[in-house]
Design a protein around this motif. Structure first.
Motif, PDB file in Angstrom:
ATOM      1  N   LEU A   1       0.846  -1.184   0.000  1.00 31.06           N
ATOM      2  CA  LEU A   1       0.000   0.000   0.000  1.00 31.06           C
ATOM      3  C   LEU A   1       0.890   1.245   0.000  1.00 31.06           C
ATOM      4  CD1 LEU A   1      -3.214   0.578   0.767  1.00 31.06           C
ATOM      5  CD2 LEU A   1      -2.160   1.522   2.809  1.00 31.06           C
TER       6      LEU A   1
ATOM      7  N   PRO B   1       1.862   4.455   1.497  1.00 35.16           N
ATOM      8  CA  PRO B   1       1.557   5.092   2.788  1.00 35.16           C
ATOM      9  C   PRO B   1       0.884   6.454   2.578  1.00 35.16           C
ATOM     10  CG  PRO B   1       3.783   4.215   2.792  1.00 35.16           C
ATOM     11  CD  PRO B   1       3.287   4.119   1.381  1.00 35.16           C
TER      12      PRO B   1
ATOM     13  N   THR C   1      -1.755   8.642   7.910  1.00 34.61           N
ATOM     14  CA  THR C   1      -1.093   7.690   8.804  1.00 34.61           C
ATOM     15  C   THR C   1      -0.044   8.393   9.665  1.00 34.61           C
ATOM     16  OG1 THR C   1      -1.512   6.040   7.104  1.00 34.61           O
ATOM     17  CG2 THR C   1       0.037   5.410   8.827  1.00 34.61           C
TER      18      THR C   1
ATOM     19  N   ALA D   1       0.402  -5.813  10.082  1.00 29.16           N
ATOM     20  CA  ALA D   1       0.156  -5.511   8.669  1.00 29.16           C
ATOM     21  C   ALA D   1       1.015  -4.314   8.262  1.00 29.16           C
ATOM     22  CB  ALA D   1      -1.322  -5.233   8.391  1.00 29.16           C
ATOM     23  N   THR D   2       2.295  -4.496   8.398  1.00 32.81           N
ATOM     24  CA  THR D   2       3.224  -3.365   8.254  1.00 32.81           C
ATOM     25  C   THR D   2       3.396  -2.896   6.807  1.00 32.81           C
ATOM     26  OG1 THR D   2       5.344  -2.540   9.074  1.00 32.81           O
ATOM     27  CG2 THR D   2       5.374  -4.731   8.080  1.00 32.81           C
ATOM     28  N   GLY D   3       3.141  -3.757   5.838  1.00 33.96           N
ATOM     29  CA  GLY D   3       3.258  -3.354   4.427  1.00 33.96           C
ATOM     30  C   GLY D   3       4.667  -2.882   4.109  1.00 33.96           C
TER      31      GLY D   3
ATOM     32  N   ALA E   1       5.950   1.386   6.769  1.00 25.80           N
ATOM     33  CA  ALA E   1       5.797   2.823   7.039  1.00 25.80           C
ATOM     34  C   ALA E   1       5.721   3.154   8.533  1.00 25.80           C
ATOM     35  CB  ALA E   1       4.569   3.368   6.314  1.00 25.80           C
ATOM     36  N   ILE E   2       4.818   2.471   9.229  1.00 32.21           N
ATOM     37  CA  ILE E   2       4.622   2.808  10.640  1.00 32.21           C
ATOM     38  C   ILE E   2       5.835   2.352  11.465  1.00 32.21           C
ATOM     39  CG2 ILE E   2       3.195   2.370  12.682  1.00 32.21           C
ATOM     40  CD1 ILE E   2       0.782   2.060  10.766  1.00 32.21           C
TER      41      ILE E   2
ATOM     42  N   ASN F   1      -2.576  -0.306  10.870  1.00 30.67           N
ATOM     43  CA  ASN F   1      -3.406   0.336   9.857  1.00 30.67           C
ATOM     44  C   ASN F   1      -3.823  -0.803   8.924  1.00 30.67           C
ATOM     45  OD1 ASN F   1      -4.593   1.945   7.911  1.00 30.67           O
ATOM     46  ND2 ASN F   1      -2.640   2.504   6.944  1.00 30.67           N
ATOM     47  N   PRO F   2      -4.795  -1.598   9.371  1.00 33.35           N
ATOM     48  CA  PRO F   2      -5.116  -2.806   8.595  1.00 33.35           C
ATOM     49  C   PRO F   2      -5.949  -2.451   7.359  1.00 33.35           C
ATOM     50  CG  PRO F   2      -6.665  -2.584  10.400  1.00 33.35           C
ATOM     51  CD  PRO F   2      -5.719  -1.418  10.502  1.00 33.35           C
ATOM     52  N   PRO F   3      -6.136  -3.414   6.455  1.00 33.36           N
ATOM     53  CA  PRO F   3      -7.031  -3.159   5.327  1.00 33.36           C
ATOM     54  C   PRO F   3      -8.431  -2.879   5.881  1.00 33.36           C
ATOM     55  CG  PRO F   3      -5.793  -5.213   5.040  1.00 33.36           C
ATOM     56  CD  PRO F   3      -5.573  -4.760   6.445  1.00 33.36           C
TER      57      PRO F   3
ATOM     58  N   ALA G   1      -4.077  -5.426   0.705  1.00 34.25           N
ATOM     59  CA  ALA G   1      -3.779  -4.315   1.620  1.00 34.25           C
ATOM     60  C   ALA G   1      -4.978  -3.384   1.806  1.00 34.25           C
ATOM     61  CB  ALA G   1      -2.588  -3.524   1.105  1.00 34.25           C
TER      62      ALA G   1
HETATM   63  N1  GLN Z   1       1.045  -0.270   7.599  1.00 35.20           N
HETATM   64  C1  GLN Z   1       1.174   0.143   6.233  1.00 35.20           C
HETATM   65  C2  GLN Z   1       0.767   1.588   6.084  1.00 35.20           C
HETATM   66  O1  GLN Z   1       0.198   2.178   6.962  1.00 35.20           O
HETATM   67  C3  GLN Z   1       0.352  -0.764   5.314  1.00 35.20           C
HETATM   68  C4  GLN Z   1      -1.085  -0.832   5.651  1.00 35.20           C
HETATM   69  C5  GLN Z   1      -1.858  -1.796   4.783  1.00 35.20           C
HETATM   70  O2  GLN Z   1      -1.297  -2.446   3.896  1.00 35.20           O
HETATM   71  N2  GLN Z   1      -3.141  -1.876   5.008  1.00 35.20           N
HETATM   72  O3  GLN Z   1       1.008   2.211   5.093  1.00 35.20           O
END
Ligand code: GLN
Length: 282
Positions: free
Chosen positions: A91, A93, A97, A120-122, A125-126, A185-187, A208
């Motif tokens: 995703l 960012p 966020t 769900a860190t992707g 970013a966080i 920051n989940p889907p 995501a």
């Molecule tokens: N944690 C990541 C972000 O905030 C990804 C979140 C996600 O894939 N839903 O950008």
């Protein structure tokens, strides 16, 4: 072709493709290709560009005509006080966020050596931003996608973060310890709403974005388990969809979380929810 002509052509193509904010974008694209700031292109409209820049510029414009996100084209973006790598596996960012980051940096001050889990860190970013900005922290971050973790690993490497561990896990599957703060920051988009979102978003990984039929799938799972992984007095913090605060507030209540606070984003929409766990023990 000179700068002014190139910018006009780019503007015209993006305008016809209904790309919002195209005037800014064409300048941004050219500045990036020239590795100059905007004052250069404003000061030298008659500067003759070489063919290679010209062809790279129109390659990018042609991708933008199809609404392919600029962040994927450049492969990086500015986020909080960092530059992060991104790819189609993660995703992009969002600005919103950063409000969650601010809040976590603030509450982390309550802990001597805050232990934080990002679910769900992707792109990371966080987790990356927290690990970089909270020096005494110990951060762990998980994702179900190995491709996403590979991007997060590049970001971790770029900032040489020794206080961050990335690992693969389907939510709590591989989590065996307690934290002071769990953040996610989940889907959170309803499955049926995804197709109606702007064209750029269609290029982002569905995994995501997709929060299930009601958009709440991941909040329900995380809220129902997080207290088992939080130290007494710990916090659970989420980014949420603007119409989800009420439902998530009541879910948190049902599971005995306290001190529930909702924070708005720059547009005045509910965007962050934070709650405390009193006991932590099951
Ligand atoms: N944690 C990541 C972000 O905030 C990804 C979140 C996600 O894939 N839903 O950008």
């Amino acid at each position: 072709m000179v700068i002014s002509e190139l910018l006009n052509k780019g503007n015209d193509l993006l305008n016809r493709a209904d790309i919002e904010n195209h005037k800014n974008e064409v300048k941004l694209i050219l500045c990036k290709l020239l590795d100059k700031d905007q004052s250069f292109i404003h000061s030298y409209p008659d500067y003759e560009l070489d063919k290679e820049i010209e062809s790279k510029f129109f390659d990018i414009i042609n991708k933008r005509v199809k609404a392919y996100p600029l962040q994927y084209i450049f492969g990086e973006l500015d986020f909080y006080n960092l530059k992060l790598k991104v790819s189609e596996s993660v995703l992009i960012p969002r600005k919103e966020t950063e409000i969650l980051i601010e809040k976590i940096i603030d509450i982390a001050k309550e802990f001597e050596e805050p232990k934080i889990l990002d679910m769900a860190t992707g792109s990371g970013a966080i987790a990356i931003t927290l690990a970089y900005n909270i020096l005494n922290s110990k951060i762990k971050a998980l994702d179900i996608s190995e491709d996403a973790l590979n991007i997060a690993r590049i970001n971790k490497e770029n900032y040489k973060l020794n206080n961050l561990e990335l690992f693969k896990s389907d939510l709590f599957e591989n989590v065996n310890e307690r934290f002071d703060i769990i953040v996610s920051n989940p889907p959170y988009i309803k499955t049926s709403d995804i197709k109606d979102l702007q064209r750029e978003i269609q290029y982002e990984p569905k995994i995501a974005l997709d929060g299930g039929t009601d958009g709440l799938k991941f909040y329900k799972i995380i809220i129902s388990k997080a207290y088992k992984y939080l130290n007494s007095g710990g916090y659970l913090a989420f980014e949420i969809g603007s119409d989800q605060a009420k439902l998530i507030d009541s879910l948190l209540n049902d599971y005995g979380y306290t001190d529930i606070k909702v924070i708005k984003d720059y547009a005045g929409h509910d965007r962050i929810i934070i709650a405390k766990v009193s006991g932590g023990e099951i």
